[in-house]
Design an enzyme around this catalytic site. Structure first.
Site, PDB file in Angstrom:
ATOM      1  N   ASN A  12     -31.193  18.865  49.897  1.00 29.64           N
ATOM      2  CA  ASN A  12     -32.154  19.424  48.782  1.00 29.64           C
ATOM      3  C   ASN A  12     -33.239  18.549  48.753  1.00 29.64           C
ATOM      4  OD1 ASN A  12     -31.280  20.457  45.269  1.00 29.64           O
ATOM      5  ND2 ASN A  12     -32.796  21.081  46.500  1.00 29.64           N
ATOM      6  N   CYS A  79     -31.018  18.815  37.461  1.00 22.84           N
ATOM      7  CA  CYS A  79     -30.791  18.992  38.855  1.00 22.84           C
ATOM      8  C   CYS A  79     -29.998  17.767  39.153  1.00 22.84           C
ATOM      9  CB  CYS A  79     -32.095  18.770  39.670  1.00 22.84           C
ATOM     10  SG  CYS A  79     -32.101  18.767  41.287  1.00 22.84           S
ATOM     11  N   GLY A  80     -28.568  18.061  39.704  1.00 22.88           N
ATOM     12  CA  GLY A  80     -27.769  16.923  40.060  1.00 22.88           C
ATOM     13  C   GLY A  80     -27.874  16.190  41.276  1.00 22.88           C
ATOM     14  N   ASN A  81     -28.492  17.121  42.344  1.00 21.17           N
ATOM     15  CA  ASN A  81     -28.857  16.263  43.512  1.00 21.17           C
ATOM     16  C   ASN A  81     -30.341  15.497  43.209  1.00 21.17           C
ATOM     17  OD1 ASN A  81     -27.138  17.716  45.123  1.00 21.17           O
ATOM     18  ND2 ASN A  81     -28.310  19.332  45.490  1.00 21.17           N
ATOM     19  N   ASN A 168     -28.100  23.892  33.202  1.00 18.68           N
ATOM     20  CA  ASN A 168     -28.806  24.930  33.924  1.00 18.68           C
ATOM     21  C   ASN A 168     -27.731  26.149  34.020  1.00 18.68           C
ATOM     22  OD1 ASN A 168     -30.827  23.119  34.490  1.00 18.68           O
ATOM     23  ND2 ASN A 168     -30.026  22.780  36.565  1.00 18.68           N
ATOM     24  N   ASN A 204     -29.340  30.837  38.266  1.00 13.77           N
ATOM     25  CA  ASN A 204     -28.739  30.254  39.726  1.00 13.77           C
ATOM     26  C   ASN A 204     -27.365  30.940  39.846  1.00 13.77           C
ATOM     27  OD1 ASN A 204     -30.759  27.579  39.803  1.00 13.77           O
ATOM     28  ND2 ASN A 204     -29.705  27.480  37.875  1.00 13.77           N
ATOM     29  N   ARG A 223     -32.628  29.407  41.042  1.00  8.90           N
ATOM     30  CA  ARG A 223     -33.900  29.957  40.128  1.00  8.90           C
ATOM     31  C   ARG A 223     -35.027  29.014  40.464  1.00  8.90           C
ATOM     32  NH1 ARG A 223     -33.133  29.904  33.766  1.00  8.90           N
ATOM     33  NH2 ARG A 223     -33.171  27.703  34.256  1.00  8.90           N
ATOM     34  N   CYS A 231     -27.294  22.786  45.737  1.00  9.26           N
ATOM     35  CA  CYS A 231     -27.645  22.725  44.322  1.00  9.26           C
ATOM     36  C   CYS A 231     -26.488  21.846  43.447  1.00  9.26           C
ATOM     37  CB  CYS A 231     -27.503  24.090  43.821  1.00  9.26           C
ATOM     38  SG  CYS A 231     -27.843  23.958  41.984  1.00  9.26           S
ATOM     39  N   GLY A 232     -26.858  20.780  43.122  1.00  7.01           N
ATOM     40  CA  GLY A 232     -25.755  19.699  42.568  1.00  7.01           C
ATOM     41  C   GLY A 232     -25.111  20.475  41.223  1.00  7.01           C
ATOM     42  N   THR A 233     -26.044  21.084  40.332  1.00  5.05           N
ATOM     43  CA  THR A 233     -25.267  21.756  39.205  1.00  5.05           C
ATOM     44  C   THR A 233     -24.726  22.698  39.616  1.00  5.05           C
ATOM     45  OG1 THR A 233     -27.469  22.617  38.718  1.00  5.05           O
ATOM     46  CG2 THR A 233     -27.152  20.681  37.601  1.00  5.05           C
TER      47      THR A 233
END
Length: 324
Positions: A12, A79-81, A168, A204, A223, A231-233
């Protein structure tokens, strides 16, 4: 000259801009224009999903602030990543292994983690707060105030869904076949991120296949981005949904292995009453950097800029090959 760092968490990809190094910070209009320029598939840069912006934080216990600008110019709550990559950047800059980063919705704890493999740096990040109520999405016209392993005939005639905001907003479904994991995900993801009566701000969408006990594969339609390698989250929210909906398949005392098109992360679900959060552990790979003048940053002029490669991507791909 200012460095834009090209980074990724589970493929990502983002560029990091440290505004604390600028003589004059970019305003929001300039940040959006820059993000759209660096994520434009017609330019000569490496492809990216967005821009990670580092600012000073006014919060006493936060080392810095992170903003996340998506490819379409919208701003994500978290954003986790991306946070793992920003955590590594700040760790190197300030020589700290554990600290908090201010995000749009919360100050989140990050920690340096043992390398996943040779030259594959990793960080763990806190994913919180967690919400289930529709007011945090919002969703409407679905005849419910929360969605927990719920059939939604407005969206599918055979799938069940769980909605979790972290913060998110994420809509999650556990599927059994690759057609749903890919084609159906694309159809529903596009539907809910175009103008629609159900998720009016978009959402998302994550589809997951259960591989075995404490093991998932997650594919995400993000999204503001579309299909993404990870997607981390989303992987974090899906891990929590896994623990809630399939408690016989999840031991929350152990990490959950979450595979994705870009590699693999681990999550640890903390599902105690009144204190739900997820720890996300994964790579923070610095692929390279661009050197750009502050004038060109403000003008969003990003073509014909030399790229310096770190060599880390080759080692990350060796790690990915080792887990297939």
């Amino acid at each position: 000259m200012i460095n834009l760092f090209y980074v990724h968490g589970s493929e990502n990809h983002f560029y990091i801009l440290d505004q604390t190094l600028l003589n004059n910070k970019l305003n929001d209009i300039e940040l959006i224009k820059l993000t759209k320029s660096i994520t434009n598939k017609d330019n000569d840069l490496n492809p990216a999903d967005g821009l990670l912006v580092v600012n000073e934080s006014s919060h006493q216990d936060a080392l810095a602030q992170m903003r996340v600008i998506n490819a379409d110019g919208s701003e994500a709550s978290m954003c986790g990543n991306g946070l793992r990559c920003v955590a590594r950047y700040l760790s190197n800059k300030y020589h700290k292994d554990s600290f908090k980063v201010e995000t749009k919705s919360a100050d989140l704890l990050v920690n340096q983690h043992a390398d996943l493999s040779h030259n594959v740096a990793a960080f763990s990040v806190e994913i919180s707060p967690v919400y289930f109520d529709g007011k945090y999405f919002p969703f409407q016209n679905l005849n419910t105030t929360n969605i927990l392993n719920t059939a939604l005939p407005q969206l599918s005639d055979h799938l069940r869904f769980t909605a979790i905001a972290v913060p998110n907003p994420h809509l999650i479904s556990f599927v059994e076949n690759d057609h749903d994991l890919n084609e159906t995900l694309g159809e529903i993801g596009k539907k809910l991120n175009d103008p629609n009566p159900y998720f009016t701000d978009g959402v998302n969408v994550n589809f997951a296949k259960i591989l075995s006990r404490n093991k998932l594969f997650v594919h995400t339609y993000e999204r503001g981005v579309g299909f993404t390698n990870a997607c981390g989250t989303g992987m974090s929210a899906t891990s929590l949904a896994f623990a809630i909906n399939f408690p016989n398949l999840v031991n929350t005392k152990e990490p959950i292995d979450v595979y994705n098109p870009g590699g693999m992360v681990q999550t640890k679900v903390h599902n105690t009453p009144n204190n739900q959060w997820i720890e996300l552990i994964g790579n923070a790979t610095f692929v390279g950097k661009l050197s750009i003048s502050e004038e060109n940053l403000h003008a969003a002029e990003v073509n014909n800029i030399s790229f310096t490669d770190t060599g880390e991507e080759l080692d990350y791909q060796k790690f990915v090959d080792s887990i297939k």
